[in-house]
Design a protein around this motif. Sequence first.
Motif, PDB file in Angstrom:
ATOM      1  N   UNK A   1       0.846  -1.182   0.000  1.00  0.00           N
ATOM      2  CA  UNK A   1       0.000   0.000   0.000  1.00  0.00           C
ATOM      3  C   UNK A   1       0.885   1.237   0.000  1.00  0.00           C
ATOM      4  N   UNK A   2       0.264   2.375  -0.315  1.00  0.00           N
ATOM      5  CA  UNK A   2       0.983   3.645  -0.326  1.00  0.00           C
ATOM      6  C   UNK A   2       0.207   4.658   0.506  1.00  0.00           C
ATOM      7  N   UNK A   3       0.906   5.312   1.406  1.00  0.00           N
ATOM      8  CA  UNK A   3       0.301   6.336   2.248  1.00  0.00           C
ATOM      9  C   UNK A   3       0.734   7.702   1.731  1.00  0.00           C
ATOM     10  N   UNK A   4      -0.238   8.569   1.485  1.00  0.00           N
ATOM     11  CA  UNK A   4       0.027   9.912   0.974  1.00  0.00           C
ATOM     12  C   UNK A   4      -0.528  10.922   1.973  1.00  0.00           C
ATOM     13  N   UNK A   5       0.351  11.666   2.603  1.00  0.00           N
ATOM     14  CA  UNK A   5      -0.064  12.715   3.523  1.00  0.00           C
ATOM     15  C   UNK A   5      -0.240  14.002   2.724  1.00  0.00           C
ATOM     16  N   UNK A   6      -1.417  14.633   2.853  1.00  0.00           N
ATOM     17  CA  UNK A   6      -1.622  15.867   2.098  1.00  0.00           C
ATOM     18  C   UNK A   6      -2.352  16.901   2.946  1.00  0.00           C
ATOM     19  N   UNK A   7      -2.108  18.155   2.626  1.00  0.00           N
ATOM     20  CA  UNK A   7      -2.729  19.271   3.332  1.00  0.00           C
ATOM     21  C   UNK A   7      -3.741  19.940   2.417  1.00  0.00           C
TER      22      UNK A   7
ATOM     23  N   UNK B   1       5.159  -4.486  -5.532  1.00  0.00           N
ATOM     24  CA  UNK B   1       5.510  -3.191  -4.972  1.00  0.00           C
ATOM     25  C   UNK B   1       5.145  -2.077  -5.948  1.00  0.00           C
ATOM     26  N   UNK B   2       4.850  -0.905  -5.371  1.00  0.00           N
ATOM     27  CA  UNK B   2       4.633   0.262  -6.216  1.00  0.00           C
ATOM     28  C   UNK B   2       5.950   0.653  -6.892  1.00  0.00           C
ATOM     29  N   UNK B   3       5.845   1.100  -8.118  1.00  0.00           N
ATOM     30  CA  UNK B   3       6.985   1.690  -8.801  1.00  0.00           C
ATOM     31  C   UNK B   3       7.075   3.140  -8.335  1.00  0.00           C
ATOM     32  N   UNK B   4       8.015   3.432  -7.450  1.00  0.00           N
ATOM     33  CA  UNK B   4       8.095   4.758  -6.859  1.00  0.00           C
ATOM     34  C   UNK B   4       8.355   5.836  -7.899  1.00  0.00           C
ATOM     35  N   UNK B   5       9.065   5.510  -8.956  1.00  0.00           N
ATOM     36  CA  UNK B   5       9.330   6.497  -9.991  1.00  0.00           C
ATOM     37  C   UNK B   5       8.065   6.830 -10.777  1.00  0.00           C
ATOM     38  N   UNK B   6       7.183   5.851 -10.882  1.00  0.00           N
ATOM     39  CA  UNK B   6       5.967   6.055 -11.676  1.00  0.00           C
ATOM     40  C   UNK B   6       4.780   6.501 -10.828  1.00  0.00           C
ATOM     41  N   UNK B   7       4.858   6.356  -9.507  1.00  0.00           N
ATOM     42  CA  UNK B   7       3.723   6.683  -8.634  1.00  0.00           C
ATOM     43  C   UNK B   7       3.478   8.191  -8.645  1.00  0.00           C
ATOM     44  N   UNK B   8       2.278   8.581  -9.003  1.00  0.00           N
ATOM     45  CA  UNK B   8       1.900   9.991  -9.094  1.00  0.00           C
ATOM     46  C   UNK B   8       0.958  10.314  -7.940  1.00  0.00           C
ATOM     47  N   UNK B   9       1.532  10.813  -6.845  1.00  0.00           N
ATOM     48  CA  UNK B   9       0.738  11.062  -5.640  1.00  0.00           C
ATOM     49  C   UNK B   9      -0.369  12.086  -5.903  1.00  0.00           C
ATOM     50  N   UNK B  10      -0.066  13.121  -6.651  1.00  0.00           N
ATOM     51  CA  UNK B  10      -1.076  14.153  -6.928  1.00  0.00           C
ATOM     52  C   UNK B  10      -2.259  13.574  -7.707  1.00  0.00           C
ATOM     53  N   UNK B  11      -1.986  12.696  -8.634  1.00  0.00           N
ATOM     54  CA  UNK B  11      -3.066  12.096  -9.416  1.00  0.00           C
ATOM     55  C   UNK B  11      -3.979  11.260  -8.526  1.00  0.00           C
TER      56      UNK B  11
ATOM     57  N   UNK C   1       4.649   7.442   1.737  1.00  0.00           N
ATOM     58  CA  UNK C   1       5.322   6.354   2.440  1.00  0.00           C
ATOM     59  C   UNK C   1       4.786   5.016   1.949  1.00  0.00           C
ATOM     60  N   UNK C   2       5.591   4.234   1.247  1.00  0.00           N
ATOM     61  CA  UNK C   2       5.156   2.883   0.866  1.00  0.00           C
ATOM     62  C   UNK C   2       5.289   1.929   2.040  1.00  0.00           C
ATOM     63  N   UNK C   3       4.400   0.964   2.132  1.00  0.00           N
ATOM     64  CA  UNK C   3       4.485  -0.010   3.214  1.00  0.00           C
ATOM     65  C   UNK C   3       3.805  -1.308   2.802  1.00  0.00           C
ATOM     66  N   UNK C   4       4.135  -2.357   3.529  1.00  0.00           N
ATOM     67  CA  UNK C   4       3.617  -3.686   3.224  1.00  0.00           C
ATOM     68  C   UNK C   4       2.628  -4.115   4.299  1.00  0.00           C
ATOM     69  N   UNK C   5       1.448  -4.513   3.886  1.00  0.00           N
ATOM     70  CA  UNK C   5       0.416  -4.993   4.809  1.00  0.00           C
ATOM     71  C   UNK C   5       0.677  -6.471   5.109  1.00  0.00           C
ATOM     72  N   UNK C   6       0.717  -6.824   6.396  1.00  0.00           N
ATOM     73  CA  UNK C   6       1.060  -8.193   6.780  1.00  0.00           C
ATOM     74  C   UNK C   6       0.283  -8.600   8.032  1.00  0.00           C
TER      75      UNK C   6
END
Length: 540
Positions: A200-206, A253-263, A282-287
């Motif tokens: 999963x990917x966690x995106x903190x935004x204001x 895993x997410x491709x961090x170079x391709x991950x578009x958080x704004x999108x 922040x990428x993380x693994x659910x377990x």
Amino acid sequence: MTEEVLSTPVAIVGAGPVGLSLALDLAWRGIDALVLEKEDGHVTHPRAGFVSVRTMELFRRWGIAQAVRESGFPDDFALSIEFCTSLAGHTLARDEYPALAAMPLPEWSPEKKQRCPQHWLDPVLKAALRDCGRGALRVETRVDGFEQDEECVLVRATDLRRNAPLTIRAGYLVGCDGAGSTIRTGLGIDMEGRGHLNYSMSVLFSCPGLLEQCGKQAAERFLLIGPEGTWGNVTVIDGRDVWRLTVYGTASKFDMDAFDARAWVLRALGTDRIAFDVVSILPWKRAELVAGSYGQGRVLLAGDAVHTMSPTGGMGMNTGLGDVADLGWKLQAMTEGWGGPALLPAYTQERKPVAVRNAAYSTHNYKTWVSPPRCDYLLEETERAAAARREIGAQMKRATQYEWQSWGLQMGYRYDESPLCVADGTPPVPDEYSRYVQTARPGARAPHVWLEPGRSTLDLFGKGFALLAFGDAAMAETASFARAADRRGVPLAVHRIESGQAAEAYGAPLVLVRPDGHVAWRGTGGRDAARIVDIARGAR
């Protein structure tokens, strides 16, 4: 360069909520601890936010419950749950829950749950540790290894600010250093269970004014459902401007170079007319993993170092705080010399089943969250789409109420099979995730009853054992327990309880409560006082 050498009764690796709480619990018990943290101590991407009722009871014990309540989360922010296609899109269903100020105290606790994100909670814990005058925190200190013998643990570390070696001689070492624990690895302890549910990917935004701009009522969490099913959620962080978007991934895993958080945030908002800033990702693994053992010898483990679970249910940090409550008094007993040889091994026996239970529950919740089937026409402005949205919303609302009202899970864990508790032959109360029934059966959390305004039975517990006596005949039997405890150096306080309601809740004339607030024994007389005290302190 001269190597620095320090000595401490307890060394703790990791200055997250679990490590700081353990240091605070030990300080409250009069035991110094040295906390070692390899980072600078600042939280840039808060993860934990939900503080359970049981954890708030521990904060009450340490005198910080009010500080946590006043840390910043608005008490008029409704903690509802909404299922929607996006924040500006269709609402499928809402499950209404009140704000903290409108939430009554439960009848079984002097506290109620709280929201306090980690970047607020950690400073509260650090301030309390500093103010109590015991223990210390060293940041930018990396632990490189350790060795133990029958007398102590030698910890090898590096002061990263000076790039200088450091040795700590500790009576005990506790690894609270997260899922990738170097301390657990050093012990050779494996994790057991399901190591990979998904990435999963966690995106903190204001986004100031997000709810008003989307036309939404306040909610603790928005579950986002698209044609493919549930794809993420938006969770409140500070109750004002900051939110966290969690994007559910796959087995890869997410491709961090391709991950578009704004999108992804734009998809969650459902409009490009709202301004926002991405703060961090922040990428993380659910377990679903639990350690085979919670320690060896003088080296113990707590928190995510011994259990990793899906955050669906908010039990990760709170399970770790349960570890703290169980381990703190045991370390006190061993440090002060009144703990027996069976005491520390009982830590694994008591806490591991709780972690297995909580981790399985969290996985169940996650599966419920992602249960909606694919519906390619979900976003259409048609009657069939509207009917599908209504049906999926109703199904999700029914299925997830199990999570939002998990009082039995949060409060009802018990140590039925503990070698430190004396069974009394009574049947256990049902172990239900959504329903909590107070019981003083040995192994269970001792019941809360108000003794007078503002004073709970729970306020009697913590520094040592507590012997509750209900009536004159019971008080006459307490002397044998006091003598047995005194001869062994075990701290014991005797409390005469006049409350009829408390007598009914505890179910026996005499009840021995452990320092962690769990019942060790209950009965009618003191004939076996010495044996009971020995069992409770791990000497049998």
